[in-house]
Design a protein around this motif. Structure first.
Motif, mmCIF file in Angstrom:
data_model
loop_
_atom_site.group_PDB
_atom_site.id
_atom_site.type_symbol
_atom_site.label_atom_id
_atom_site.label_comp_id
_atom_site.label_asym_id
_atom_site.label_seq_id
_atom_site.Cartn_x
_atom_site.Cartn_y
_atom_site.Cartn_z
ATOM 1 N N SER A 120 -9.257 -35.607 104.355
ATOM 2 C CA SER A 120 -10.330 -35.302 103.386
ATOM 3 C C SER A 120 -10.091 -36.079 102.091
ATOM 4 C CB SER A 120 -10.363 -33.803 103.046
ATOM 5 O OG SER A 120 -10.418 -33.033 104.205
ATOM 6 N N SER A 175 -5.057 -31.968 99.251
ATOM 7 C CA SER A 175 -5.850 -30.992 99.984
ATOM 8 C C SER A 175 -5.102 -30.597 101.252
ATOM 9 C CB SER A 175 -7.217 -31.598 100.305
ATOM 10 O OG SER A 175 -8.164 -30.597 100.529
ATOM 11 N N ARG A 176 -5.667 -29.603 101.945
ATOM 12 C CA ARG A 176 -5.040 -29.126 103.180
ATOM 13 C C ARG A 176 -4.950 -30.257 104.206
ATOM 14 N NH1 ARG A 176 -8.278 -24.122 104.997
ATOM 15 N NH2 ARG A 176 -9.832 -25.767 104.873
ATOM 16 N N ARG A 177 -6.000 -31.091 104.246
ATOM 17 C CA ARG A 177 -6.000 -32.228 105.177
ATOM 18 C C ARG A 177 -5.986 -33.534 104.383
ATOM 19 N NH1 ARG A 177 -11.280 -31.256 108.434
ATOM 20 N NH2 ARG A 177 -11.927 -30.656 106.350
ATOM 21 N N ASP A 215 -0.581 -27.341 101.344
ATOM 22 C CA ASP A 215 -1.202 -26.048 101.638
ATOM 23 C C ASP A 215 -1.094 -25.214 100.368
ATOM 24 O OD1 ASP A 215 -2.068 -23.610 102.397
ATOM 25 O OD2 ASP A 215 -0.540 -23.271 103.950
ATOM 26 N N ALA A 216 -2.197 -25.084 99.664
ATOM 27 C CA ALA A 216 -2.163 -24.401 98.368
ATOM 28 C C ALA A 216 -2.033 -22.886 98.494
ATOM 29 C CB ALA A 216 -3.408 -24.766 97.562
ATOM 30 N N ASN A 243 -19.571 -24.295 99.889
ATOM 31 C CA ASN A 243 -18.842 -23.639 100.961
ATOM 32 C C ASN A 243 -19.608 -22.430 101.530
ATOM 33 O OD1 ASN A 243 -16.801 -21.495 101.872
ATOM 34 N ND2 ASN A 243 -15.726 -23.435 102.005
ATOM 35 N N GLY A 259 -16.670 -30.839 98.487
ATOM 36 C CA GLY A 259 -17.821 -31.353 97.744
ATOM 37 C C GLY A 259 -17.543 -31.448 96.250
ATOM 38 N N VAL A 260 -17.010 -30.373 95.684
ATOM 39 C CA VAL A 260 -16.741 -30.364 94.238
ATOM 40 C C VAL A 260 -15.570 -31.302 93.920
ATOM 41 C CG1 VAL A 260 -16.159 -28.908 92.255
ATOM 42 C CG2 VAL A 260 -17.671 -28.011 94.048
ATOM 43 N N ALA A 302 -10.159 -26.020 95.194
ATOM 44 C CA ALA A 302 -10.040 -25.566 96.588
ATOM 45 C C ALA A 302 -10.918 -24.313 96.691
ATOM 46 C CB ALA A 302 -8.581 -25.299 96.917
ATOM 47 N N THR A 329 -21.128 -28.674 89.313
ATOM 48 C CA THR A 329 -19.859 -27.917 89.232
ATOM 49 C C THR A 329 -18.712 -28.845 88.845
ATOM 50 O OG1 THR A 329 -20.689 -26.554 91.046
ATOM 51 C CG2 THR A 329 -18.367 -26.316 90.485
ATOM 52 N N PHE A 361 -20.408 -24.766 86.757
ATOM 53 C CA PHE A 361 -21.682 -24.576 86.036
ATOM 54 C C PHE A 361 -21.949 -23.100 85.777
ATOM 55 C CE2 PHE A 361 -25.684 -24.872 84.225
ATOM 56 C CZ PHE A 361 -25.850 -26.183 83.806
ATOM 57 N N ASP A 362 -21.946 -22.307 86.879
ATOM 58 C CA ASP A 362 -22.101 -20.864 86.670
ATOM 59 C C ASP A 362 -21.148 -20.132 87.608
ATOM 60 O OD1 ASP A 362 -23.786 -21.961 88.624
ATOM 61 O OD2 ASP A 362 -25.310 -20.406 88.442
ATOM 62 N N THR A 412 -12.815 -23.111 88.929
ATOM 63 C CA THR A 412 -14.273 -22.982 88.771
ATOM 64 C C THR A 412 -14.822 -21.693 89.385
ATOM 65 O OG1 THR A 412 -14.789 -24.087 90.860
ATOM 66 C CG2 THR A 412 -14.568 -25.511 88.920
HETATM 67 P P1 NDP Z 1 -15.541 -27.075 100.077
HETATM 68 O O1 NDP Z 1 -15.360 -26.107 101.187
HETATM 69 O O2 NDP Z 1 -16.442 -28.252 100.241
HETATM 70 O O3 NDP Z 1 -14.130 -27.647 99.619
HETATM 71 C C1 NDP Z 1 -12.989 -26.868 99.477
HETATM 72 C C2 NDP Z 1 -11.794 -27.748 99.794
HETATM 73 O O4 NDP Z 1 -10.623 -26.962 99.597
HETATM 74 C C3 NDP Z 1 -11.799 -28.223 101.240
HETATM 75 O O5 NDP Z 1 -11.955 -29.613 101.247
HETATM 76 C C4 NDP Z 1 -10.441 -27.792 101.776
HETATM 77 O O6 NDP Z 1 -9.628 -28.790 102.262
HETATM 78 C C5 NDP Z 1 -9.672 -27.357 100.538
HETATM 79 N N1 NDP Z 1 -8.783 -26.250 100.875
HETATM 80 C C6 NDP Z 1 -9.100 -25.067 101.461
HETATM 81 N N2 NDP Z 1 -7.998 -24.335 101.645
HETATM 82 C C7 NDP Z 1 -6.966 -25.054 101.156
HETATM 83 C C8 NDP Z 1 -5.584 -24.834 101.059
HETATM 84 N N3 NDP Z 1 -5.013 -23.699 101.507
HETATM 85 N N4 NDP Z 1 -4.817 -25.796 100.511
HETATM 86 C C9 NDP Z 1 -5.347 -26.963 100.056
HETATM 87 N N5 NDP Z 1 -6.661 -27.224 100.136
HETATM 88 C C10 NDP Z 1 -7.467 -26.290 100.663
HETATM 89 O O7 NDP Z 1 -15.985 -26.209 98.806
HETATM 90 P P2 NDP Z 1 -16.739 -26.717 97.493
HETATM 91 O O8 NDP Z 1 -16.194 -28.041 97.107
HETATM 92 O O9 NDP Z 1 -18.173 -26.516 97.679
HETATM 93 O O10 NDP Z 1 -16.235 -25.631 96.428
HETATM 94 C C11 NDP Z 1 -14.983 -25.743 95.774
HETATM 95 C C12 NDP Z 1 -14.820 -24.606 94.781
HETATM 96 O O11 NDP Z 1 -15.849 -24.676 93.791
HETATM 97 C C13 NDP Z 1 -14.920 -23.203 95.399
HETATM 98 O O12 NDP Z 1 -13.941 -22.400 94.829
HETATM 99 C C14 NDP Z 1 -16.302 -22.735 94.989
HETATM 100 O O13 NDP Z 1 -16.375 -21.327 94.887
HETATM 101 C C15 NDP Z 1 -16.409 -23.383 93.612
HETATM 102 N N6 NDP Z 1 -17.786 -23.513 93.123
HETATM 103 C C16 NDP Z 1 -18.051 -23.155 91.833
HETATM 104 C C17 NDP Z 1 -19.325 -23.273 91.329
HETATM 105 C C18 NDP Z 1 -19.585 -22.996 89.890
HETATM 106 O O14 NDP Z 1 -20.661 -23.347 89.382
HETATM 107 N N7 NDP Z 1 -18.681 -22.418 89.128
HETATM 108 C C19 NDP Z 1 -20.458 -23.721 92.153
HETATM 109 C C20 NDP Z 1 -20.054 -24.187 93.478
HETATM 110 C C21 NDP Z 1 -18.762 -24.047 93.942
HETATM 111 P P3 NDP Z 1 -9.611 -29.691 103.564
HETATM 112 O O15 NDP Z 1 -10.932 -30.417 103.580
HETATM 113 O O16 NDP Z 1 -8.486 -30.590 103.246
HETATM 114 O O17 NDP Z 1 -9.403 -28.804 104.743
#
Ligand code: NDP
Length: 393
Positions: A39, A34-36, A58-59, A181, A11-12, A81, A344, A139-140, A103
């Motif tokens: 996406s 990204s992992r996939r 794979d991060a 997430n 999403g972010v 991620a 975010t 954001f926070d 973030t």
């Molecule tokens: P999502 O779960 O929607 O997205 C995370 C993405 O990371 C997924 O698409 C996934 O990939 C990818 N991912 C996971 N593991 C791996 C890996 N090992 N290697 C590569 N890619 C990977 O989460 P959000 O987008 O909602 O959140 C993203 C980040 O933002 C998080 O860290 C969350 O904590 C942070 N956040 C911060 C906020 C703030 O205000 N500071 C508020 C909201 C979120 P794939 O789809 O390819 O499997």
């Protein structure tokens, strides 16, 4: 001006990618990994052809990521991620001599702890290499830290108390779903509360402290005290601080569902055996819940996140409220994501922009409030997150 590698096509990641493309004079080359790969492709297909390159990575694997960074020649990583990947991604940046931004602070997959310790421990390594790692540019944490720095710079000689107030008044029409997430969200919300007063952390039971806050344009909402990571850095950097707390709004339905899931063990993060297979309840729950990305087109309503700071200016008491209001539907119309991902992703892009332009520069690991807030506040107004300030009695 620079080649950015965005890691995490969730999403972010979607918002960051769209916003980097909108600022392509700064982000002259954009790679989304990204992992996939699928996406990444979904997001790239929403944008003009050729605007974004995509890669699979794979991060969790530092060497694999370092190889990718070297092969494509990226100069900065935006890590959106999951928090589990923060350390391996920071190590890949150190290995390839490039800057880093995230973030959310590092979390170990098996221990629901929120702290900067392990990321701050990399300060000397980043400093020695003359690189900048910017932590918590969402954001926070993120904008809330910048609001505190702005209040300190322009409104106070000393800030005594800060309340961070996070309201999501959006409605997605589901009885229960998380806006980002689910694993990260539910771990945060079901953990014990904690706030800082007179130099000490005070722990509370989850959701033990509640207040009603009247959020501008939203109205009064039940707001619960939680621990939130930006407090850990703010207590170090805000002068004269005596207390800092964080409150988030939750509706009745969300809390009832969460309590029930917790009571039956569905929020567990340790493996359990089920019909000869090992499963982690929280991961299984994630599979059952709506994908946060799918909430975008259904979510209506506003978010309102801000800070109330109280302290002294020229010998007189002063209290101000700085806040930002976003509309879920407008966010979706602009970048195909709901407001939580939008609020975010935009600051993540802004942080990266300021780093590339050299307006925020440093050597080592830094939190947001350590930099000049004015340029960031200007960018918020320009990039879709206009903010407001009110003086309170
Ligand atoms: P999502 O779960 O929607 O997205 C995370 C993405 O990371 C997924 O698409 C996934 O990939 C990818 N991912 C996971 N593991 C791996 C890996 N090992 N290697 C590569 N890619 C990977 O989460 P959000 O987008 O909602 O959140 C993203 C980040 O933002 C998080 O860290 C969350 O904590 C942070 N956040 C911060 C906020 C703030 O205000 N500071 C508020 C909201 C979120 P794939 O789809 O390819 O499997």
């Amino acid at each position: 001006m620079s080649h950015v590698l965005i890691i995490g096509a969730g999403g972010v990641g979607r918002v960051v990618t769209h916003k980097c493309v909108m600022n392509k004079d700064i982000f002259t080359k954009i790679t989304l990994a990204s992992r996939r790969l699928s996406s990444c492709k979904t997001i790239a297909d929403e944008l003009p052809s050729g605007a974004v390159s995509i890669e699979q990575v794979d991060a969790d694997n530092t060497d694999e990521l370092a190889e990718l960074i070297e092969r494509i020649g990226a100069k900065l990583v935006i890590n959106v991620a999951l928090p589990y990947q923060d350390l391996t991604i920071m190590d890949a940046c150190l290995k390839t001599n490039i800057s880093y931004l995230d973030t959310a602070n590092y979390e170990h997959p098996d221990v629901a702890k929120f702290e900067y310790k392990e990321q701050w421990a990399k300060h000397e390594a980043f400093k020695e290499k003359g690189l900048l790692a910017l932590l918590g540019s969402g954001f926070d944490p993120g904008v809330t830290n910048v609001f505190c720095a702005y209040a300190q710079k322009h409104y106070f000689d000393e800030i005594h108390t800060i309340d961070i107030l996070d309201c999501n008044a959006g409605d997605h029409g589901y009885a229960f779903a998380t806006n980002f997430n689910p694993e990260i969200n539910l771990r945060e919300v079901s953990a014990k509360g904690r706030y800082w007063e007179e130099g000490k952390w005070i722990e509370t039971e989850p959701m033990e402290i509640k207040m009603v806050w009247d959020y501008p344009e939203v109205g009064p909402k039940d707001s619960y005290l939680l621990y939130h990571e930006e407090m850990e850095s703010l207590v170090k950097h805000i002068k004269g601080l005596k207390r800092i707390r964080f409150f988030m709004t939750f509706g009745e339905s969300y809390l009832t569902h969460m309590k029930c899931l917790e009571n039956v063990g569905m929020l567990g993060i340790k493996e359990v055996e089920h019909k000869g297979q090992k499963i982690v309840p929280m991961e299984f729950l994630r599979t059952l819940l709506p994908d946060p990305a799918s909430l975008g087109p259904r979510t209506k309503g506003l978010t309102n996140i801000g800070i109330v700071a109280e302290g002294i200016k020229d010998g007189k008491k002063k209290k101000i409220y700085i806040y930002q209001i976003s509309d879920h539907e407008k966010c979706y119309a602009e970048v195909k994501s709901q407001g939580v991902s939008y609020t975010t992703g935009v600051p993540a892009m802004i942080g990266a922009k300021l780093m590339i332009e050299g307006k925020w520069s440093g050597q080592g690991v830094f939190n947001m409030e350590q930099f000049d807030p004015d340029i960031f506040m200007d960018e918020l107004n320009k990039q879709g997150l206009p903010w407001q300030i009110k003086e309170l009695d």
